[in-house]
Design a protein around this motif. Structure first.
Motif, mmCIF file in Angstrom:
data_model
loop_
_atom_site.group_PDB
_atom_site.id
_atom_site.type_symbol
_atom_site.label_atom_id
_atom_site.label_comp_id
_atom_site.label_asym_id
_atom_site.label_seq_id
_atom_site.Cartn_x
_atom_site.Cartn_y
_atom_site.Cartn_z
ATOM 1 N N SER A 216 38.098 37.954 48.156
ATOM 2 C CA SER A 216 39.012 37.471 47.021
ATOM 3 C C SER A 216 39.260 38.653 46.276
ATOM 4 N N VAL A 217 38.458 39.632 46.256
ATOM 5 C CA VAL A 217 39.073 40.905 45.531
ATOM 6 C C VAL A 217 40.185 41.479 46.202
ATOM 7 N N GLU A 218 40.134 41.581 47.603
ATOM 8 C CA GLU A 218 41.392 42.142 48.331
ATOM 9 C C GLU A 218 42.609 41.219 48.428
ATOM 10 N N HIS A 219 42.306 39.932 48.181
ATOM 11 C CA HIS A 219 43.490 38.975 48.205
ATOM 12 C C HIS A 219 44.130 39.386 46.839
ATOM 13 N N VAL A 220 43.353 39.311 45.635
ATOM 14 C CA VAL A 220 44.238 39.515 44.358
ATOM 15 C C VAL A 220 44.917 40.870 44.413
ATOM 16 N N ALA A 221 44.013 41.882 44.778
ATOM 17 C CA ALA A 221 44.903 43.168 45.074
ATOM 18 C C ALA A 221 45.899 43.567 45.794
ATOM 19 N N GLY A 222 45.988 42.462 46.813
ATOM 20 C CA GLY A 222 47.012 42.702 47.774
ATOM 21 C C GLY A 222 48.300 41.808 47.038
ATOM 22 N N LYS A 223 48.153 40.723 46.330
ATOM 23 C CA LYS A 223 49.105 40.141 45.666
ATOM 24 C C LYS A 223 49.728 41.007 44.500
ATOM 25 N N VAL A 224 48.926 41.767 44.121
ATOM 26 C CA VAL A 224 49.483 42.734 42.883
ATOM 27 C C VAL A 224 50.386 43.723 43.573
ATOM 28 N N GLU A 225 49.736 44.209 44.618
ATOM 29 C CA GLU A 225 50.430 45.238 45.571
ATOM 30 C C GLU A 225 52.111 44.667 45.793
ATOM 31 N N ARG A 226 52.168 43.387 45.886
ATOM 32 C CA ARG A 226 53.319 43.005 46.130
ATOM 33 C C ARG A 226 54.228 42.466 45.091
ATOM 34 N N ALA A 227 53.435 42.579 44.078
ATOM 35 C CA ALA A 227 53.992 41.926 42.711
ATOM 36 C C ALA A 227 55.177 42.763 41.906
ATOM 37 N N ILE A 228 54.992 44.065 42.253
ATOM 38 C CA ILE A 228 55.737 45.057 41.588
ATOM 39 C C ILE A 228 56.233 46.354 42.335
ATOM 40 N N ASP A 229 57.117 46.984 42.248
ATOM 41 C CA ASP A 229 57.564 48.448 42.761
ATOM 42 C C ASP A 229 56.908 49.542 42.193
ATOM 43 N N ALA A 230 55.435 49.779 42.832
ATOM 44 C CA ALA A 230 54.829 50.883 42.025
ATOM 45 C C ALA A 230 55.544 52.195 42.158
ATOM 46 N N ARG A 231 56.094 52.479 43.177
ATOM 47 C CA ARG A 231 57.035 53.745 43.473
ATOM 48 C C ARG A 231 57.955 53.998 42.498
ATOM 49 N N ALA A 232 58.549 52.921 42.304
ATOM 50 C CA ALA A 232 59.992 53.008 41.252
ATOM 51 C C ALA A 232 59.260 53.411 39.715
ATOM 52 N N PHE A 233 58.121 52.827 39.751
ATOM 53 C CA PHE A 233 57.391 53.073 38.020
ATOM 54 C C PHE A 233 56.853 54.425 38.029
ATOM 55 N N LEU A 234 56.428 54.981 39.231
ATOM 56 C CA LEU A 234 55.797 56.066 39.076
ATOM 57 C C LEU A 234 56.842 57.276 39.159
ATOM 58 N N HIS A 235 57.977 57.119 39.725
ATOM 59 C CA HIS A 235 59.016 58.175 39.779
ATOM 60 C C HIS A 235 60.178 58.110 38.907
#
Length: 236
Positions: A216-235
């Motif tokens: 369950s934790v891995e599933h929600v973490a995976g959904k968050v991974e796909r929800a935003i562009d983390a690289r664009a935010f960090l850079h």
């Protein structure tokens, strides 16, 4: 290979069960009011306790700071205005002798536990992640929250929150996920061993969970991974 955003969600779940959740629950049980004992426990957990004076068993300085936060005006909508509110509390606490130095970072942490939605805390790792520079703590803190506004922090928080709200086991916060992402990113340059250790602990946390919870934790973490562009935010 999992991204830092994935591990940020997992570590948020871990610390929510271990520390953050109980701290927040103690505040909720008191109708949203922060007390000195809870403030001190948060301060110890987040390594800012030395900055809050303690001269007696009643811990009157912690109680006084808790009251400053409880009596502060409601959260403004803008991050920069919230940052200024934290700075004002820190300055009053110092002027009244509750702290020796300006404990601005601590006030952002206490304020998060008091009202966590769409807020994030300030420390040297996240400041580095956002390239927030300045001659003193106040300047760096204000530049940090200004950088978050430019990078659409609140909008991204809401995208993450939409995924987390569909996950029922525990009430996680999108802003806290971004905080942990920034901490990992900043630590990779300032203190790589800290980042590696955080992911190692998060990995062990997953491994000791019952299989159903782990999935369950891995599933929600995976959904968050796909929800935003983390690289664009960090850079930026």
């Amino acid at each position: 290979m999992r991204s830092d955003l994935f591990w940020a969600v997992v570590d948020h779940a871990r610390t929510w069960l271990g520390e953050d959740g109980p701290f927040r629950h103690a505040i909720e049980k008191q109708n949203g009011r922060l007390d000195g004992a809870t403030l001190r426990r948060v301060a110890i957990a987040y390594n800012v306790s030395r900055g809050i004076k303690k001269e007696n068993s009643e811990d009157s300085h912690a109680e006084a700071i808790a009251e400053l936060i409880n009596r502060a005006p409601p959260w403004p909508s803008a991050l920069s205005e919230r940052a200024n509110r934290c700075l004002k509390i820190a300055k009053v606490a110092k002027s009244r002798g509750h702290t020796d130095k300006l404990q601005a970072s601590a006030m952002t942490k206490f304020s998060w536990f008091s009202d966590p939605a769409e807020w994030t805390v300030y420390d040297r790792f996240v400041a580095h992640a956002m390239n927030a520079s300045g001659q003193d703590t106040q300047a760096r803190l204000l530049n940090f929250y200004a950088a978050l506004e430019k990078r659409r922090f609140t909008e991204l928080t809401r995208h993450i929150q939409a995924e987390l709200d569909e996950w029922k086991p525990m009430p996680l916060f999108g802003a806290r996920v971004l905080d942990k992402l920034m901490m990992l990113h900043g630590a990779r340059e300032l203190q790589p061993r800290w980042a590696d250790n955080t992911i190692s602990i998060a990995t062990s946390f997953l491994e000791v969970l019952p299989a159903e919870w782990r999935d369950s934790v891995e599933h929600v973490a995976g959904k968050v991974e796909r929800a935003i562009d983390a690289r664009a935010f960090l850079h930026g």
